[in-house]
Motif scaffolding. Structure first.
Motif, PDB file in Angstrom:
ATOM      1  N   MET A 197      -4.077  12.680  11.446  1.00  8.17           N
ATOM      2  CA  MET A 197      -4.217  11.311  10.948  1.00  8.17           C
ATOM      3  C   MET A 197      -4.095  10.326  12.112  1.00  8.17           C
ATOM      4  SD  MET A 197      -1.873   9.289   8.095  1.00  8.17           S
ATOM      5  CE  MET A 197      -2.286  10.428   6.772  1.00  8.17           C
ATOM      6  N   ASP A 198      -5.062   9.372  12.238  1.00  5.57           N
ATOM      7  CA  ASP A 198      -4.970   8.399  13.319  1.00  5.57           C
ATOM      8  C   ASP A 198      -3.937   7.331  12.974  1.00  5.57           C
ATOM      9  OD1 ASP A 198      -6.135   6.479  11.632  1.00  5.57           O
ATOM     10  OD2 ASP A 198      -8.135   6.774  12.456  1.00  5.57           O
ATOM     11  N   ILE A 199      -3.636   6.479  13.952  1.00  7.58           N
ATOM     12  CA  ILE A 199      -2.560   5.507  13.779  1.00  7.58           C
ATOM     13  C   ILE A 199      -2.859   4.539  12.646  1.00  7.58           C
ATOM     14  CG2 ILE A 199      -1.530   3.477  14.868  1.00  7.58           C
ATOM     15  CD1 ILE A 199      -1.212   5.073  17.390  1.00  7.58           C
ATOM     16  N   SER A 200      -4.089   4.042  12.569  1.00  9.48           N
ATOM     17  CA  SER A 200      -4.434   3.092  11.516  1.00  9.48           C
ATOM     18  C   SER A 200      -4.247   3.698  10.125  1.00  9.48           C
ATOM     19  CB  SER A 200      -5.883   2.628  11.696  1.00  9.48           C
ATOM     20  OG  SER A 200      -6.242   1.732  10.669  1.00  9.48           O
ATOM     21  N   ALA A 201      -4.720   4.927   9.962  1.00  9.73           N
ATOM     22  CA  ALA A 201      -4.573   5.599   8.668  1.00  9.73           C
ATOM     23  C   ALA A 201      -3.112   5.856   8.349  1.00  9.73           C
ATOM     24  CB  ALA A 201      -5.369   6.907   8.671  1.00  9.73           C
ATOM     25  N   ARG A 202      -2.345   6.194   9.366  1.00 11.00           N
ATOM     26  CA  ARG A 202      -0.906   6.423   9.216  1.00 11.00           C
ATOM     27  C   ARG A 202      -0.212   5.171   8.694  1.00 11.00           C
ATOM     28  NH1 ARG A 202       2.413   9.115  14.330  1.00 11.00           N
ATOM     29  NH2 ARG A 202       4.406   8.737  13.295  1.00 11.00           N
ATOM     30  N   ILE A 203      -0.558   4.049   9.284  1.00  7.48           N
ATOM     31  CA  ILE A 203       0.065   2.788   8.891  1.00  7.48           C
ATOM     32  C   ILE A 203      -0.303   2.421   7.459  1.00  7.48           C
ATOM     33  CG2 ILE A 203       0.038   0.289   9.319  1.00  7.48           C
ATOM     34  CD1 ILE A 203      -0.288   1.015  12.334  1.00  7.48           C
ATOM     35  N   GLU A 204      -1.591   2.496   7.141  1.00  7.93           N
ATOM     36  CA  GLU A 204      -2.030   2.081   5.807  1.00  7.93           C
ATOM     37  C   GLU A 204      -1.442   2.984   4.722  1.00  7.93           C
ATOM     38  OE1 GLU A 204      -3.372  -0.784   5.342  1.00  7.93           O
ATOM     39  OE2 GLU A 204      -3.510  -1.059   7.511  1.00  7.93           O
ATOM     40  N   ALA A 205      -1.360   4.273   4.997  1.00  7.01           N
ATOM     41  CA  ALA A 205      -0.782   5.187   4.008  1.00  7.01           C
ATOM     42  C   ALA A 205       0.689   4.864   3.777  1.00  7.01           C
ATOM     43  CB  ALA A 205      -0.944   6.629   4.478  1.00  7.01           C
ATOM     44  N   ALA A 206       1.423   4.604   4.849  1.00  4.96           N
ATOM     45  CA  ALA A 206       2.848   4.316   4.726  1.00  4.96           C
ATOM     46  C   ALA A 206       3.083   2.982   4.027  1.00  4.96           C
ATOM     47  CB  ALA A 206       3.503   4.318   6.101  1.00  4.96           C
ATOM     48  N   ILE A 207       2.270   1.968   4.332  1.00  4.78           N
ATOM     49  CA  ILE A 207       2.416   0.681   3.665  1.00  4.78           C
ATOM     50  C   ILE A 207       2.082   0.815   2.184  1.00  4.78           C
ATOM     51  CG2 ILE A 207       1.410  -1.629   3.453  1.00  4.78           C
ATOM     52  CD1 ILE A 207       1.262  -1.743   6.478  1.00  4.78           C
ATOM     53  N   GLY A 208       1.022   1.564   1.880  1.00  6.64           N
ATOM     54  CA  GLY A 208       0.658   1.783   0.482  1.00  6.64           C
ATOM     55  C   GLY A 208       1.783   2.418  -0.308  1.00  6.64           C
ATOM     56  N   ASN A 209       2.459   3.383   0.300  1.00 10.58           N
ATOM     57  CA  ASN A 209       3.592   4.040  -0.368  1.00 10.58           C
ATOM     58  C   ASN A 209       4.746   3.063  -0.592  1.00 10.58           C
ATOM     59  OD1 ASN A 209       2.287   6.513  -0.483  1.00 10.58           O
ATOM     60  ND2 ASN A 209       3.133   7.236   1.463  1.00 10.58           N
ATOM     61  N   ALA A 210       5.016   2.217   0.411  1.00 12.84           N
ATOM     62  CA  ALA A 210       6.117   1.260   0.288  1.00 12.84           C
ATOM     63  C   ALA A 210       5.845   0.241  -0.813  1.00 12.84           C
ATOM     64  CB  ALA A 210       6.337   0.545   1.617  1.00 12.84           C
ATOM     65  N   ILE A 211       4.614  -0.258  -0.894  1.00  8.85           N
ATOM     66  CA  ILE A 211       4.268  -1.230  -1.928  1.00  8.85           C
ATOM     67  C   ILE A 211       4.302  -0.578  -3.307  1.00  8.85           C
ATOM     68  CG2 ILE A 211       2.443  -2.741  -2.809  1.00  8.85           C
ATOM     69  CD1 ILE A 211       3.975  -3.779  -0.343  1.00  8.85           C
ATOM     70  N   ALA A 212       3.852   0.661  -3.387  1.00 13.90           N
ATOM     71  CA  ALA A 212       3.891   1.373  -4.665  1.00 13.90           C
ATOM     72  C   ALA A 212       5.323   1.513  -5.174  1.00 13.90           C
ATOM     73  CB  ALA A 212       3.234   2.740  -4.529  1.00 13.90           C
ATOM     74  N   GLU A 213       6.271   1.747  -4.257  1.00 12.76           N
ATOM     75  CA  GLU A 213       7.680   1.815  -4.645  1.00 12.76           C
ATOM     76  C   GLU A 213       8.125   0.497  -5.274  1.00 12.76           C
ATOM     77  OE1 GLU A 213      10.129   4.066  -4.517  1.00 12.76           O
ATOM     78  OE2 GLU A 213       9.004   5.729  -3.639  1.00 12.76           O
ATOM     79  N   GLY A 214       7.698  -0.615  -4.673  1.00 11.93           N
ATOM     80  CA  GLY A 214       8.074  -1.922  -5.184  1.00 11.93           C
ATOM     81  C   GLY A 214       7.418  -2.272  -6.497  1.00 11.93           C
ATOM     82  N   GLN A 215       6.274  -1.649  -6.777  1.00  9.45           N
ATOM     83  CA  GLN A 215       5.542  -1.936  -8.011  1.00  9.45           C
ATOM     84  C   GLN A 215       5.901  -0.978  -9.147  1.00  9.45           C
ATOM     85  OE1 GLN A 215       1.657  -1.488  -6.238  1.00  9.45           O
ATOM     86  NE2 GLN A 215       1.331  -3.696  -6.123  1.00  9.45           N
ATOM     87  N   GLY A 216       6.780  -0.037  -8.867  1.00  9.39           N
ATOM     88  CA  GLY A 216       7.097   0.997  -9.848  1.00  9.39           C
ATOM     89  C   GLY A 216       8.013   0.510 -10.956  1.00  9.39           C
ATOM     90  N   GLY A 217       8.346   1.423 -11.860  1.00 10.45           N
ATOM     91  CA  GLY A 217       9.273   1.110 -12.945  1.00 10.45           C
ATOM     92  C   GLY A 217       8.758   0.015 -13.844  1.00 10.45           C
ATOM     93  N   VAL A 218       9.606  -0.975 -14.104  1.00 10.04           N
ATOM     94  CA  VAL A 218       9.228  -2.073 -14.995  1.00 10.04           C
ATOM     95  C   VAL A 218       9.069  -3.368 -14.198  1.00 10.04           C
ATOM     96  CG1 VAL A 218      10.225  -1.093 -17.080  1.00 10.04           C
ATOM     97  CG2 VAL A 218      11.688  -2.392 -15.528  1.00 10.04           C
ATOM     98  N   ALA A 219       8.464  -3.296 -13.029  1.00  4.18           N
ATOM     99  CA  ALA A 219       8.265  -4.466 -12.182  1.00  4.18           C
ATOM    100  C   ALA A 219       7.417  -5.506 -12.909  1.00  4.18           C
ATOM    101  CB  ALA A 219       7.573  -4.057 -10.886  1.00  4.18           C
ATOM    102  N   PRO A 220       7.725  -6.803 -12.757  1.00  2.00           N
ATOM    103  CA  PRO A 220       6.898  -7.856 -13.354  1.00  2.00           C
ATOM    104  C   PRO A 220       5.462  -7.756 -12.839  1.00  2.00           C
ATOM    105  CG  PRO A 220       8.962  -8.756 -12.524  1.00  2.00           C
ATOM    106  CD  PRO A 220       8.881  -7.347 -12.021  1.00  2.00           C
ATOM    107  N   PRO A 221       4.476  -7.682 -13.705  1.00  5.49           N
ATOM    108  CA  PRO A 221       3.097  -7.426 -13.259  1.00  5.49           C
ATOM    109  C   PRO A 221       2.559  -8.426 -12.237  1.00  5.49           C
ATOM    110  CG  PRO A 221       3.288  -7.107 -15.627  1.00  5.49           C
ATOM    111  CD  PRO A 221       4.589  -7.693 -15.171  1.00  5.49           C
ATOM    112  N   LYS A 222       2.822  -9.715 -12.429  1.00  3.66           N
ATOM    113  CA  LYS A 222       2.272 -10.700 -11.493  1.00  3.66           C
ATOM    114  C   LYS A 222       2.912 -10.566 -10.110  1.00  3.66           C
ATOM    115  CE  LYS A 222       0.977 -14.200 -14.909  1.00  3.66           C
ATOM    116  NZ  LYS A 222       1.225 -15.578 -15.400  1.00  3.66           N
ATOM    117  N   LEU A 223       4.213 -10.338 -10.084  1.00  5.82           N
ATOM    118  CA  LEU A 223       4.882 -10.157  -8.799  1.00  5.82           C
ATOM    119  C   LEU A 223       4.429  -8.868  -8.135  1.00  5.82           C
ATOM    120  CD1 LEU A 223       6.919 -11.064  -6.684  1.00  5.82           C
ATOM    121  CD2 LEU A 223       8.735 -10.033  -8.054  1.00  5.82           C
TER     122      LEU A 223
END
Length: 289
Positions: A1-27
């Motif tokens: 995996m190149d650096i750009s792909a590494r970064i985007e995958a890791a950021i995507g995972n972090a945001i998904a964590e924040g959007q999980g559970g019963v997170a307010p949809p707009k936020l």
């Protein structure tokens, strides 16, 4: 995996964590809006390049270090664009987050991204508790007071501004975090890497001052002429256009010389040189002539 792909995958995972559970949809939607599309991702890219140059023996720590810095950076953009600061309508070629979602959600999004940055580091603490704790310490220093981006924003409220301290805190802080955290994630000491981050940060601020003075909103994907409009300190106001260009070249030359000895130093030198070449677009140089 190149650096750009590494970064985007890791950021995507972090945001998904924040959007999980019963997170307010707009936020939850605003969190994604704030980090994508992501621009150049120069801070996490620098962090990973340093980690790789130092051996990158614990990639999970390196990834967490890189994206924690980017999450803090994105938070700062959300807050900077709000009416109480720059009152900017455009960011990265699309409506600023407070224009798209409203001021309350913009404030909460920035706050959520800051806490997410620290949570990302805590989550990988088991990989190496000592290194993880040092990463959290560095990120805290470069986010808050007196040396972090909060201090940088705070200088704009002062009648007398220390331009060097202002630039080091407002822009340099997260670049220092990038170089130091990349080294620490790979098991190296932080201190020798401060000068490199400091110099690259100052170079980016000078380049940003030049672009703000010389380019259009269409060229930059954000409002132009904001330094003059908001009476902010800038390298162009202090040194003139040519003086700022000369200063930029001087800073980047010093940045290369400051790179500490490490197994991948030659590759890191090439990365910094390429970064220097991209800092000021040809349109800006043409406008200065």
């Amino acid at each position: 995996m190149d650096i750009s792909a590494r970064i985007e995958a890791a950021i995507g995972n972090a945001i998904a964590e924040g959007q999980g559970g019963v997170a307010p949809p707009k936020l939850a939607s605003a969190l994604d809006y704030a980090v994508t599309p992501g621009g150049a991702r120069i801070r996490p890219t620098l962090c990973l390049h340093v980690a790789l140059a130092c051996g990158d023996d614990k990639p999970a720590l390196s990834d967490a270090a890189a994206i924690s810095i980017e999450l803090i950076h994105c938070a700062s953009l959300v807050h900077d664009d709000m009416p109480c600061f720059d009152d900017a309508d455009i960011r990265r070629g699309k409506p600023a987050l407070h224009k798209a979602y409203g001021e309350p959600l913009a404030l909460l999004t920035g706050d959520s991204l800051i806490t997410a940055g620290f949570e990302v580091l805590a989550r990988v603490g088991d990989a190496d508790p000592k290194r993880a704790l040092e990463l959290i310490r560095i990120l805290g220093i470069r986010t808050g007071m007196p040396y972090g981006i909060c201090a940088g924003q705070g200088w704009e409220s002062e009648e007398q501004i220390d331009l060097s301290a202002y630039h080091k805190a407002k822009t340099g802080a997260l670049f220092i975090a990038a170089t130091q955290m990349g080294a620490v994630a790979a098991g190296q000491a932080a201190a020798p890497w401060e000068e490199l981050g400091d110099r690259i940060g100052e170079a980016f601020q000078v380049a940003d001052d030049l672009k703000d003075a010389l380019l259009s909103e269409e060229d930059m994907g954000k409002p132009a002429g904001q330094d003059e409009a908001n009476a902010r300190p800038s390298a162009v106001a202090e040194l003139g256009v040519q003086g700022a260009i000369d200063r930029l070249n001087e800073i980047m030359s010093g940045a290369i010389d400051s790179i500490p000895a490490c197994p991948g130093r030659d590759g890191l030198v090439q990365m910094v040189r390429k970064t220097a070449e991209r800092l000021v677009p040809a349109k800006a140089i043409e406008a200065a002539e």
